[in-house]
Design a protein around this motif. Sequence first.
Motif, PDB file in Angstrom:
ATOM      1  N   ARG A 118       0.826  -1.205   0.000  1.00  0.00           N
ATOM      2  CA  ARG A 118       0.000   0.000   0.000  1.00  0.00           C
ATOM      3  C   ARG A 118       0.865   1.261   0.000  1.00  0.00           C
ATOM      4  O   ARG A 118       0.562   2.238  -0.683  1.00  0.00           O
ATOM      5  N   GLN A 122       1.111   4.155  -2.988  1.00  0.00           N
ATOM      6  CA  GLN A 122       0.905   5.562  -2.655  1.00  0.00           C
ATOM      7  C   GLN A 122       2.092   6.419  -3.104  1.00  0.00           C
ATOM      8  O   GLN A 122       1.919   7.462  -3.736  1.00  0.00           O
ATOM      9  N   THR A 128      -4.386   5.398  -3.648  1.00  0.00           N
ATOM     10  CA  THR A 128      -4.545   4.629  -2.416  1.00  0.00           C
ATOM     11  C   THR A 128      -5.199   3.283  -2.700  1.00  0.00           C
ATOM     12  O   THR A 128      -6.018   3.143  -3.604  1.00  0.00           O
ATOM     13  N   ALA A 129      -4.812   2.318  -1.890  1.00  0.00           N
ATOM     14  CA  ALA A 129      -5.367   0.966  -1.994  1.00  0.00           C
ATOM     15  C   ALA A 129      -5.789   0.506  -0.612  1.00  0.00           C
ATOM     16  O   ALA A 129      -5.191   0.891   0.397  1.00  0.00           O
ATOM     17  N   SER A 130      -6.812  -0.322  -0.558  1.00  0.00           N
ATOM     18  CA  SER A 130      -7.231  -0.961   0.681  1.00  0.00           C
ATOM     19  C   SER A 130      -6.913  -2.440   0.593  1.00  0.00           C
ATOM     20  O   SER A 130      -7.041  -3.048  -0.479  1.00  0.00           O
ATOM     21  N   ASP A 150      -8.409   3.578   1.714  1.00  0.00           N
ATOM     22  CA  ASP A 150      -7.073   3.675   2.308  1.00  0.00           C
ATOM     23  C   ASP A 150      -7.001   2.928   3.633  1.00  0.00           C
ATOM     24  O   ASP A 150      -6.455   3.428   4.617  1.00  0.00           O
ATOM     25  N   LEU A 152      -6.567  -0.948   5.980  1.00  0.00           N
ATOM     26  CA  LEU A 152      -5.947  -2.270   6.097  1.00  0.00           C
ATOM     27  C   LEU A 152      -6.671  -3.013   7.214  1.00  0.00           C
ATOM     28  O   LEU A 152      -6.661  -2.573   8.371  1.00  0.00           O
TER      29      LEU A 152
END
Length: 346
Positions: A118, A122, A128-130, A150, A152
Amino acid sequence: MDAFYASVEQRDNPALRNKPIAVGGSSDRGVVAAASYEARKYGVHSAMSSVVAKRLCPDLIFTKGRYEVYAEVSRQIRAIFFEYTDLVEPLSLDEAYLDVTENKKHMKSAIAIARNIRSKIQSQLQLTASAGVSYNKFLAKTASDLDKPDGLSVILPEEAMSFLETLPIDKFYGIGKVTAEKMKRLGIFRGKELKMWPKSDLLHMFGKSGHYYYNIVRGIDHRMVTPQRERKSFGMERTFSEDITDFITLQEKLFQMGEQLWERFQKRQQQAKTLTLKIKYSDFHQITRSKTSLEVIPSLEEIKSMTTEMLAEFKEDDFQIRLTGISLSNLSYTDEKKEPQLTLRF
């Protein structure tokens, strides 16, 4: 990825940042392909009619999709995944399963790997990644949706049973809206109630899917992460600014789409045997027709010929067509190696 298409547009165009945007469609036509989180606050979501989306969010900004850009960004994201493991199973341009049990960094913590990935997405791509981390696909996927954007989320083995028992039934991945409503009518509101149902009753009420429901509420999912999922079809769709009301125009539009599709398809090392047409009317009624060739489809001329034959099956009266689609399927690779012919010595 978080609101992937919309986030790429906001990244590349500062004027769109922190504003409600929809990718695809227009203020008076079409369908939303993706919505930013600013738009989602108003109830706007993908697959929603643009007219409805604009009604929910009067300040909604529509932007044209740039799917080649999204595909390139997806490749960049996947390159980051491959730094950690080769066991990557893409689900779409913006989502994938990773098996990091054995990983290239020799890291012992899947949580740390998710955090690193992640962070790289970024810093390198400004997106953004979850992530969801758990011991099987179902739980990892479920976890990935718990803390977006965004976020985890982790479901540890010792936490899985209590987590699933309290999880609302419409939060279970693989249980859609219609099935969730049916379950609620049966008194199934959370995993706890679902777990009380015997497998035989679930099979009776939900068919073969009953096996899946019985297992997932117990945290059972033995599916492996399978790299390089093969694409089943290659196609395109178009929503028109005004309804098509005559047969000749419909044929011309499909021929134009066929030309564009064939041009793009020629760049792939693949062949196809099946051509499918999709027609959606102004009342959103939809029909499809498919035609399969005995051999691979050899040319654009053959696509046009097959299109003409299938169009003959459509009624020419009461034409009010808002969307058409055309796709190639039954795919194979052009460089596929053939088994050599055996020579028998007598």
